[in-house]
Write an enzyme that holds these catalytic residues in place. Structure first.
Site, mmCIF file in Angstrom:
data_model
loop_
_atom_site.group_PDB
_atom_site.id
_atom_site.type_symbol
_atom_site.label_atom_id
_atom_site.label_comp_id
_atom_site.label_asym_id
_atom_site.label_seq_id
_atom_site.Cartn_x
_atom_site.Cartn_y
_atom_site.Cartn_z
ATOM 1 N N CYS A 134 10.274 8.309 -9.764
ATOM 2 C CA CYS A 134 11.295 8.973 -8.954
ATOM 3 C C CYS A 134 12.674 8.785 -9.573
ATOM 4 C CB CYS A 134 11.267 8.427 -7.536
ATOM 5 S SG CYS A 134 11.440 6.641 -7.469
ATOM 6 N N GLU A 175 11.891 8.043 1.142
ATOM 7 C CA GLU A 175 12.244 7.882 -0.274
ATOM 8 C C GLU A 175 11.648 9.080 -0.990
ATOM 9 O OE1 GLU A 175 14.217 5.923 -1.695
ATOM 10 O OE2 GLU A 175 14.458 4.204 -0.385
ATOM 11 N N ASN A 185 2.271 7.821 -7.908
ATOM 12 C CA ASN A 185 2.797 7.372 -9.214
ATOM 13 C C ASN A 185 2.804 5.846 -9.359
ATOM 14 O OD1 ASN A 185 4.816 7.352 -7.276
ATOM 15 N ND2 ASN A 185 6.461 7.749 -8.737
ATOM 16 N N GLU A 207 15.377 1.298 0.964
ATOM 17 C CA GLU A 207 14.282 0.346 0.736
ATOM 18 C C GLU A 207 14.812 -0.801 -0.114
ATOM 19 O OE1 GLU A 207 10.715 2.628 -0.616
ATOM 20 O OE2 GLU A 207 9.934 2.021 1.336
#
Ligand code: NAD
Length: 521
Positions: free
Chosen positions: A276, A242, A146, A450
């Site tokens: 996400c 993630e 993505n 992250e």
């Protein structure tokens, strides 16, 4: 830059292409390029190169900061060549592609500039103890389709800055821009520090099972994340995952639908919903439900959908056939369970993976599009009566990435944040994605962090360094404290220097010393 002809980067050079796989342009549905498929032998070479490069790379932080800055400059200079390639393989509008490349530049510069100081736990007459962060070694980095450039930057920027080296693998749906990054940086990054390989999904599994990496940094689906965690367990590799999100937006009864509709719509539909941390479910007080649906429908109908290379297009195609099928399936499932299409509801009648921006009403909890991550341009807008119930429903999935609360009453909205089980809550905007802010999923949305200094720490192990105070070492190995001031000293009796021993202070001459304590070597 032509798409065909990009090669993998191993040990600072072009790796020979021994096999290829096709890359589809989602705006046409046709294969438009071939990407190299990494062999097991080539993966071994990439890992060995990264391991060899580690000792030199990890030794000089100043050099690493310079290189990261140069990577940012080189990427910025290549942005106009990279953006069309990103649009061709991912589908997003050209402007969004440019923005994504710009984001990667910003991440590189943030980590180049980040001050990383040791944490001093003790600094007194009894000793000096600091906690330092040591790089792990080789990192295997695996990214989804993505945001191939941006999400890779979330990995290589902090990992390299911390002193690690890397083997990076993009999704087989979007390998080209990542391969191009490797090529752009061949003159900038020392050989072996950042290796870029590409190939179908099994390459990811080879990487996680490989004995060389000490850390796996993975972004992708929860299903694959589980496999990654299992693969890492045997060797106790460090892991950051993630994963997916099913983010709720809660609209309070005092929110003005027309005022918030733009923000809410684009938080759900940016990148065609393939984000996400995009809004995947809206819970709106029933008094505002009708007006909010009308405002969102107006925006869904007005959104310009098309080939991302065309000017003024706001939403491109869904990235790939399996994801297109999944969105179609979840919308179809919702309709068979009583949902009503307020806008869109079906694919567009044209080649490529185009799906009309879709607003659904009449969707109840327990329907798949509410409970699962749709990751596409379809949004259920669900009414609620009681705020407590809405919060419970917002928390009622296995995910917990980000959430938002929408209301002009900021204090009231903030009060709800502590009741939401997710890594980030925002008010009147959805998700705050910046290099200096951590993103960390709760529950099935992930493991580890992250971005920001926390993201950098994820690429390190802690090390405690306990030693005599630095002053003592600077002055021939014997020091002490005089009146609270570190001093050079010599023992008054014998060679044994222990904390608390008496000695001769060389600060004032012995006559002026007002009490020497804690000699140390
Ligand atoms: P995916 O899990 O199918 O693939 C992700 C990557 O894993 C790809 O590079 C793939 O080749 C690789 N892979 C596949 N099988 C593997 C295996 N057995 N071992 C190791 N690697 C393997 O995910 P996707 O469809 O590419 O991406 C969409 C998902 O990513 C969504 O669920 C989305 O929410 C999530 N995502 C999360 C974040 C976040 O920061 N939390 C960001 C972006 C996307």
């Amino acid at each position: 830059m032509t798409a065909v002809g990009l090669s993998m980067t191993i040990n600072g050079g072009a790796a020979p292409t021994v096999a290829t796989f096709g890359v589809v342009n989602p705006a046409t549905g046709d294969v438009f390029a071939q990407a190299p498929a990494c062999s097991r032998g080539q993966l071994d070479e990439a890992m060995a190169a990264a391991q060899t490069a580690f000792w030199t790379w990890s030794a000089d932080d100043k050099e690493r900061r310079v290189v990261l800055g140069e990577m940012g400059d080189a990427l910025e200079a290549a942005a106009d060549r990279l953006a069309p390639l990103l649009t061709a393989e991912q589908g997003k509008p050209l402007e969004d592609a440019r923005m994504e490349v710009g984001g990667a530049v910003a991440w590189l510069r943030y980590y180049a500039d980040l001050e990383t100081l040791p944490e001093i736990v003790q600094d007194d007459e009894h000793g000096y103890v600091e906690v330092v962060r040591r790089p792990l070694g080789v990192v295997a980095a695996i990214t989804p389709w993505n945001f191939p450039v941006a999400l890779a930057a979330w990995k290589f920027s902090p990992a390299l800055r911390a002193g690690n080296t890397m083997v990076l693998k993009p999704s087989p749906f979007t390998p080209l821009t990542t391969l191009a990054l490797g090529e752009i940086w061949r003159e900038v990054v020392p050989p072996g520090v950042l290796n870029v390989v590409s190939g179908p999904d099994p390459l990811g599994a080879w990487m996680t099972a490989h004995p060389v990496p000490r850390k796996i940094s993975f972004t992708g689906s929860t299903a694959t994340g589980r496999k990654v965690a299992a693969a890492a367990a045997d060797d106790l590799k460090r892991v950051t995952l993630e994963l997916g999100g099913n983010d709720p937006a809660i609209v309070l009864d005092d929110a003005d639908p027309e005022q918030i509709a733009d923000g809410l719509f684009w938080a759900a539909f940016f990148n065609n919903g393939q984000v996400c941390c995009g809004v995947k479910r809206v819970y709106v007080h029933q008094r505002r439900h009708g007006a909010l649906v009308a405002a969102l429908v107006a925006r869904a109908k007005a959104a310009r959908v098309g080939d991302g290379t065309q000017p003024d297009v706001q939403l491109g195609p869904i990235n790939n056939q399996p994801q297109f099928d999944r969105v179609s399936e979840l919308v179809g499932d919702a309709l068979t369970h009583g949902a009503v299409v307020a806008a869109g509801g079906s694919p567009l009648d044209r080649p490529g993976y185009f799906f009309a921006p879709t607003i659904l009403t009449g969707v109840v909890d327990g329907t798949r599009i509410v409970d699962e991550e749709q990751f596409g341009p379809a949004l259920p807008v669900i009414p609620y009566r009681d705020l407590g119930g809405a919060i419970e429903r917002a928390n009622g999935t296995t995910y917990g990435l980000t959430a938002s609360v929408w209301s002009p009453d900021i204090d009231r909205a903030c009060g709800i944040a502590s009741r939401l089980d997710c890594g980030q809550v925002t008010v009147n905007v959805h998700a705050a994605i910046r290099p200096d802010l951590p993103l960390s999923g709760h529950k099935w949305s992930g493991f580890g962090v992250e971005n920001g200094p926390w993201g950098l720490q994820g690429f390190t192990d802690l090390q405690v360094l306990a030693r005599p105070r630095p002053h003592a070492q600077r002055h021939g190995g014997i020091g002490g404290w005089c009146d609270g001031v570190p001093v050079t000293a010599r023992p008054s009796t014998g060679p044994a220097i222990v904390p608390g021993a008496t000695g001769v202070c060389l600060r004032w001459n012995r006559s002026r010393c007002r009490g020497l304590t804690a000699l140390s070597r």
